[in-house]
Design an enzyme around this catalytic site. Sequence first.
Site, mmCIF file in Angstrom:
data_model
loop_
_atom_site.group_PDB
_atom_site.id
_atom_site.type_symbol
_atom_site.label_atom_id
_atom_site.label_comp_id
_atom_site.label_asym_id
_atom_site.label_seq_id
_atom_site.Cartn_x
_atom_site.Cartn_y
_atom_site.Cartn_z
ATOM 1 N N SER A 169 0.883 -1.237 0.019
ATOM 2 C CA SER A 169 0.170 0.112 0.051
ATOM 3 C C SER A 169 0.710 1.295 0.191
ATOM 4 O O SER A 169 1.719 1.537 -1.030
ATOM 5 C CB SER A 169 -0.815 -0.026 1.337
ATOM 6 N N LYS A 194 -21.971 17.251 10.121
ATOM 7 C CA LYS A 194 -20.893 17.876 10.930
ATOM 8 C C LYS A 194 -19.994 16.640 11.747
ATOM 9 O O LYS A 194 -18.846 16.551 11.833
ATOM 10 C CB LYS A 194 -21.147 18.915 11.849
#
Length: 320
Positions: free
Chosen positions: A135, A187
């Site tokens: 990765s 949020k």
Amino acid sequence: MRKLVALAVQILLVSALGGCAFVKVPLMSPPMPLEEQVLEGDGSGKILLLDISGTISEQEKSGGLLGRSAPSTVSMIRESLQKAEKDDRIVGLILRINSPGGTVTASDIIHHDVTEFRKRKHVPVLACIMSVGASGGYYVAAAADEIVAHPTAVTGSIGVILMKFNMEGLMGKIGVEEQTVKSGDKKDIMSPFRKATPEEVKLGQEIIDQFYARFLDIIMARPGNRLSRDELRRLADGRIYTAGQALEGKLVDRIGYLDDVIASVRKLAGDDTARVVSYYRPGTYKGSIYADAGDMGGALEMFGGLDAFAAGSFMYLWRP
């Protein structure tokens, strides 16, 4: 003479009783600039062996209860490259990688810094994947002129992951209730205190898709790339590969040992006797080119470090 000694003792006693004296004694020495250590060779030219190990992060590495925090991977690499760039005797760079990856941003910064160093310094840069170069570890390796994998290396895991815990059920069982006051319904997206809504999952996926596309762009642009976009996409489904599989899939350029990589850099640099050097902080020591080669950090590092558990952390990370 005895009277003078007695008088001096009396003065000291009065001074001690009349006030306290505080002396600052530092428990740890302040951090020092990097120094150079020769690992092999005796020539005038130098090949810098640069470690990229453990989880790649922008966060400082904890020094434990009494130890001093170590610079983040990003900070250490930048400092090392700046020192190497000022050294006219540096004729090559080897990235010794043993990392499952890390945060998207940290991996990208290091790839960028290595790429810019290669362009400005005009020296060969080779990546050597040791045990793991997956990765974000592979993302960084893509900045090199050539990627060499150790015969028993594991690489690949091309992709992006975003993880979060849902602690809502656990908190309900112990009688704890979370309450958030927010300016908008998104949020607290990816909050660990509630299940993500389908819309929030979709928003996260859109970001992941963009970071994934950037990962593919980085691989396509690497100096040794021989893959088409379609071929790469078929390989980049997140799976890991052995060195042999990665070579067959054209993700690495060849299989070899660190000694082979050193020999290749010496040949490319035109200096068969170039020394292999590393940088270190005073108080640490490396006895050979394999010192700390298997260091993947502690137990937390194996799971991606603190970044992997932080809400909203997008990771180029192989997390078995």
